[in-house]
Write an enzyme that holds these catalytic residues in place. Structure first.
Site, short mmCIF file in Angstrom:
data_model
loop_
_atom_site.label_atom_id
_atom_site.label_comp_id
_atom_site.label_asym_id
_atom_site.label_seq_id
_atom_site.Cartn_x
_atom_site.Cartn_y
_atom_site.Cartn_z
N ASP A 157 -7.61 52.95 111.64
CA ASP A 157 -7.57 51.83 112.58
C ASP A 157 -7.88 50.63 111.69
O ASP A 157 -9.03 50.27 111.50
CB ASP A 157 -8.66 52.05 113.64
CG ASP A 157 -8.76 50.91 114.63
OD1 ASP A 157 -7.90 50.01 114.59
OD2 ASP A 157 -9.70 50.91 115.45
N SER B 69 -11.45 46.84 118.29
CA SER B 69 -11.76 48.25 118.47
C SER B 69 -13.03 48.33 119.30
O SER B 69 -14.04 47.70 118.95
CB SER B 69 -12.01 48.91 117.11
OG SER B 69 -10.97 48.58 116.23
N CYS C 175 -11.77 52.81 109.26
CA CYS C 175 -11.57 51.59 110.04
C CYS C 175 -12.03 50.39 109.24
O CYS C 175 -13.07 50.42 108.58
CB CYS C 175 -12.35 51.67 111.36
SG CYS C 175 -12.11 50.18 112.33
N TRP D 250 -6.79 46.71 109.80
CA TRP D 250 -6.17 45.40 110.03
C TRP D 250 -6.08 44.63 108.73
O TRP D 250 -6.83 44.90 107.79
CB TRP D 250 -6.99 44.62 111.05
CG TRP D 250 -8.44 44.48 110.67
CD1 TRP D 250 -8.97 43.72 109.68
CD2 TRP D 250 -9.55 45.16 111.27
NE1 TRP D 250 -10.33 43.88 109.63
CE2 TRP D 250 -10.71 44.73 110.60
CE3 TRP D 250 -9.68 46.07 112.33
CZ2 TRP D 250 -11.99 45.19 110.93
CZ3 TRP D 250 -10.95 46.51 112.65
CH2 TRP D 250 -12.08 46.08 111.96
P1 NAP Z 1 -17.21 42.31 104.94
O1 NAP Z 1 -18.60 42.06 105.39
O2 NAP Z 1 -16.48 41.23 104.29
O3 NAP Z 1 -17.12 43.57 103.99
C1 NAP Z 1 -17.86 44.74 104.26
C2 NAP Z 1 -18.18 45.44 102.97
O4 NAP Z 1 -16.97 45.92 102.40
C3 NAP Z 1 -18.80 44.51 101.96
O5 NAP Z 1 -19.86 45.15 101.37
C4 NAP Z 1 -17.67 44.28 100.98
O6 NAP Z 1 -18.15 44.01 99.68
C5 NAP Z 1 -17.00 45.61 101.02
N1 NAP Z 1 -15.69 45.63 100.40
C6 NAP Z 1 -14.95 44.62 99.90
N2 NAP Z 1 -13.83 45.09 99.32
C7 NAP Z 1 -13.85 46.43 99.45
C8 NAP Z 1 -12.97 47.47 99.05
N3 NAP Z 1 -11.83 47.23 98.42
N4 NAP Z 1 -13.32 48.73 99.34
C9 NAP Z 1 -14.47 49.01 99.99
N5 NAP Z 1 -15.33 48.07 100.38
C10 NAP Z 1 -15.03 46.79 100.13
O7 NAP Z 1 -16.44 42.90 106.20
P2 NAP Z 1 -15.90 42.17 107.46
O8 NAP Z 1 -16.47 40.80 107.58
O9 NAP Z 1 -16.06 43.08 108.60
O10 NAP Z 1 -14.36 42.06 107.13
C11 NAP Z 1 -13.64 43.11 106.50
C12 NAP Z 1 -12.24 42.63 106.24
O11 NAP Z 1 -11.51 42.69 107.44
C13 NAP Z 1 -12.12 41.23 105.73
O12 NAP Z 1 -11.03 41.19 104.85
C14 NAP Z 1 -11.80 40.44 106.99
O13 NAP Z 1 -11.06 39.29 106.72
C15 NAP Z 1 -11.00 41.45 107.76
N6 NAP Z 1 -11.15 41.31 109.19
C16 NAP Z 1 -10.03 41.15 109.89
C17 NAP Z 1 -10.10 41.08 111.23
C18 NAP Z 1 -8.84 40.94 112.01
O14 NAP Z 1 -8.84 41.10 113.18
N7 NAP Z 1 -7.72 40.66 111.38
C19 NAP Z 1 -11.32 41.13 111.88
C20 NAP Z 1 -12.46 41.30 111.12
C21 NAP Z 1 -12.36 41.39 109.76
P3 NAP Z 1 -18.05 42.61 98.92
O15 NAP Z 1 -17.72 41.56 99.93
O16 NAP Z 1 -19.38 42.43 98.31
O17 NAP Z 1 -16.98 42.77 97.89
#
Ligand code: NAP
Length: 676
Positions: free
Chosen positions: A673, A456, A628, A675
């Site tokens: 948006d 994005s 998102c 994933w």
């Molecule tokens: P992150 O840093 O892992 O998470 C951001 C925040 O969201 C953290 O404070 C986390 O808390 C919280 N969180 C966890 N579960 C939640 C829920 N059910 N509801 C609301 N908030 C919640 O974020 P990230 O590294 O950007 O990744 C986010 C997710 O997207 C991950 O699952 C990652 O694998 C996925 N991702 C996928 C892609 C792709 O292209 N496929 C790219 C980037 C990220 P805690 O961790 O303390 O529980």
């Protein structure tokens, strides 16, 4: 001022006889109007000329056969497998099904609906024992894939008769998304409405579970049913059928060899717009910095330069980038298979009628194919193991590889454990099965294509017309077998240094338009919910709202809900966000630090805290809501929070609240948006 019209109308004859064609007044007015028109043209902002671009990557249309019926008749085929595919899996499944047909004494062909005239579907009945199979993936919010868009439009508009057309559909999707397999289900239902005959039940493939297993199970029931339907018997032939033949080029002009281009040879050296999936722009990296202040993850912000490319984007669009595989893994593959990776080869389709001449751009070297064109990192699908099992010298290995491709519970469990749970890619399997050494060309024929990755866009073109910003987190984990696995694209992005040995690093990219758009009326409030890297599109939205304000536009409330683990660790863009709040661009900044206290605090907790404000913004002020980030848990939990708010403050039942939010979605006021 005299009334010129009435004058001329009352004295036409006198004018004709005694006066010149134009009076002085006419001439004066004519000159004035002409002058005004010229002034208007000159003073207009010069519109950029729209050059007539010639598509680089496609042969002239006349060389392509657009009638699949004629092609099937000419080549004696009775099965056509159409695919709606965005990331290549639908196409892969279609190829497998078309290849399967041979085992059952039939002849199939895989076909991209975009390349053929789909109005001809009704003529399929002209071919004896014919069948159309559709492998249809659902993309985004229940949308068709790009290549199936025209077919979808045709299905919607068509009232054609498909009597006598036999069909079946296998749908590809992901249960974590709202519109699970919407496209497959639609095609299945619509074809029946148009009079076609469903000869086998719709298959549902769930990528959140095990898509490969769903497909294998469906396919194993499908073929026997087809044998019965058509009154044919399986030939029982088990051997692998090659689709491409290898040609080694020992004395080739290296200028004719592909070095990673997606479409046209040398398109990386001579860059010509328009830039798209087959002709990406090599955008120089101008910023690459770590975003997090602490912690052992690597969150990054990149900026790529699009000056001179004529690429345009809107906030909310996606940027697609083509990564390359890790050199160390490519070299190890060459070593373990004992091949010279610099051998120049072509894999030529044995089916001369096929529109697809090669599995990837050829001629090329094995090194280029493994680096740029093939996905060597994802665990291989069962057909790769099945077809290459013959090269295992240990009968036990061979048996296991065959077993993993069957739908027998024992085989499924083995594939699940050995390949998926242990996360073994092709190199790991080669390392763990020393008796198995397939020829590299056969492996290259079967490996799926390396796909572009979408991010994005984290900027607004109003503020940054010449650059595109990306926010990403490095993916890195250790598998159960103790192997460190790195995400292909994020590792590659992390290593894209601004100046690499005096050279500018570049990223092959193009833009994919999205529906994730700010409201047309800037005065509408916006509520943005984006924890973690889900903040990306909102950086663009915030920049754009700031720009609109500067232009003197009336801008409605701009509310952000962001979440991260620790305030001092991964509060992404903290300075920019706090500044935006100070200048009033963000009217309310809400941040949930999940791990800074004993109890987890997430964005949805803050939504509940602000429920009164939210309900007013949504129900009274026509706010637009945007989510998102993670689809699996976050987006669902946030949606539930909105249901609860509508229930409590709108005095609704859960069903009414669900309908209320769903209606916002249809109106484009609740956009996601996400994933998984
Ligand atoms: P992150 O840093 O892992 O998470 C951001 C925040 O969201 C953290 O404070 C986390 O808390 C919280 N969180 C966890 N579960 C939640 C829920 N059910 N509801 C609301 N908030 C919640 O974020 P990230 O590294 O950007 O990744 C986010 C997710 O997207 C991950 O699952 C990652 O694998 C996925 N991702 C996928 C892609 C792709 O292209 N496929 C790219 C980037 C990220 P805690 O961790 O303390 O529980």
């Amino acid at each position: 001022m005299p009334d010129v019209e009435s004058e001329s109308s009352t004295q036409p004859e006198a004018m004709e006889e005694e006066e010149p064609l134009f009076s002085n007044l006419d001439l004066f007015l004519f000159t004035l109007i002409a002058g005004l028109i010229i002034y208007w043209f000159m003073s207009r902002k010069k519109a950029e000329p729209i050059p007539e671009f010639k598509k680089l990557d496609q042969p002239a249309p006349s060389t392509r056969e657009t009638s699949f019926i004629e092609k099937m008749k000419k080549t004696g085929r009775n099965i056509v497998v159409f695919y709606g595919s965005q990331t290549g899996t639908g196409e892969e499944f279609a190829n497998r099904l078309s290849k399967d047909a041979q085992r059952y004494g039939m002849k199939g062909m895989a076909a991209d609906p975009e390349e053929y005239d789909m109005c001809e579907l009704s003529r399929l009945a002209e071919i004896d024992n014919s069948l159309a199979i559709f492998c249809m993936a659902t993309y985004g919010e229940g949308d068709p894939t790009d290549n199936a868009q025209d077919f979808y439009d045709w299905l919607q508009e068509s009232d054609g008769e498909l009597n006598g057309v036999n069909y079946t559909v296998f749908a590809l999707g992901n249960k974590t998304y709202e519109h699970y397999n919407a496209m497959g289900a639609y095609v299945d239902k619509r074809l029946e409405e148009l009079g076609a005959k469903r000869v086998f039940d719709l298959g549902m493939g769930d990528d959140d579970g095990n898509l490969e297993e769903d497909f294998v199970t469906w396919r194993e029931q499908f073929w026997p049913a087809m044998c019965e339907h058509f009154g044919v018997e399986a030939s029982g032939e088990d051997s692998s059928i090659r689709q491409y033949e290898l040609k080694e080029h020992n004395d080739i002009n290296m200028n004719k060899v592909y070095t990673g281009e997606l479409g046209c040879l040398k398109s990386f050296e001579t860059q010509k717009p328009p830039f798209d999936a087959k002709n990406p722009f090599l955008a120089p990296v101008i910023v690459n910095r770590k975003l997090n202040k602490a912690g052992n993850r690597h969150l990054m912000h990149l900026e790529v330069d699009i000056t001179g490319s004529k690429i345009r984007y809107e906030s909310g669009d996606h940027v697609a980038v083509y990564p390359t595989n890790d050199t160390a893994i490519v070299n190890k593959l060459g070593q373990i298979l004992g091949v010279d990776l610099d051998t120049v080869i072509s894999l030529n389709n044995l089916d001369e009628e096929s529109n697809k001449k090669h599995p990837f751009p050829c001629p090329t070297t094995y090194r280029t194919a493994l680096t740029h064109y093939l996905d060597i990192i994802h665990p291989p699908r069962t057909n790769v193991l099945y077809e290459l099992a013959q090269y295992a010298t240990d009968p036990k290995d061979q048996e296991n590889m065959h077993k993993m491709a069957s739908s027998a519970p024992e085989g499924k469990a083995l594939y699940q454990r050995f390949v998926l749970e242990d996360n073994r890619n092709i190199l790991a399997i080669l390392e763990d099965l020393p008796s198995w050494r397939p020829p590299i060309d056969h492996l290259c024929e079967l490996m799926p294509r390396l796909q572009a990755r979408y991010y994005s866009i984290a900027s607004s073109s109003k503020v940054h017309p010449n650059s595109i910003h990306i926010c990403a987190v490095l993916v890195e984990y250790t598998t159960k077998t103790g192997r460190l696995t790195k995400g292909v694209a994020t590792t590659w992005l992390k290593n894209k240094l601004v100046a690499d040995n005096g050279h500018k690093s570049t990223v092959p990219m193009y833009i994919r338009k999205s529906q994730f758009r700010l409201p047309f009326k800037a005065s509408n409030p916006v509520i943005m919910v984006g924890p973690g890297t889900g903040i990306a599109p909102f950086m663009g939205f915030i920049q754009e709202r700031g720009w609109l304000k500067q232009q003197g536009k009336e801008v409605g409330e701009t509310v952000l809900y962001f979440g991260c683990r620790h305030k001092n660790e991964d509060y992404l863009y903290q300075e920019e966000l706090e500044d935006a709040e100070k200048t009033g661009v963000i009217t309310k900044l809400n941040v949930a630090f999940s791990r800074d206290q004993e109890q987890k605090v997430y964005v949805q907790h803050l939504l509940r805290t602000n429920k009164e404000d939210l309900w007013r913004q949504i129900h009274t002020d026509n706010a637009h809501i945007y989510i998102c980030g993670d689809a699996r848990n976050m987006a669902r939990d946030v949606q539930t929070a909105f249901y609860e708010i509508a229930e409590e403050l709108g005095g609704m039942t859960r069903t009414q609240a669900t309908d209320y939010i769903k209606k916002l979605m249809t109106k484009g006021r609740y956009s996601q948006d996400v994933w998984s």
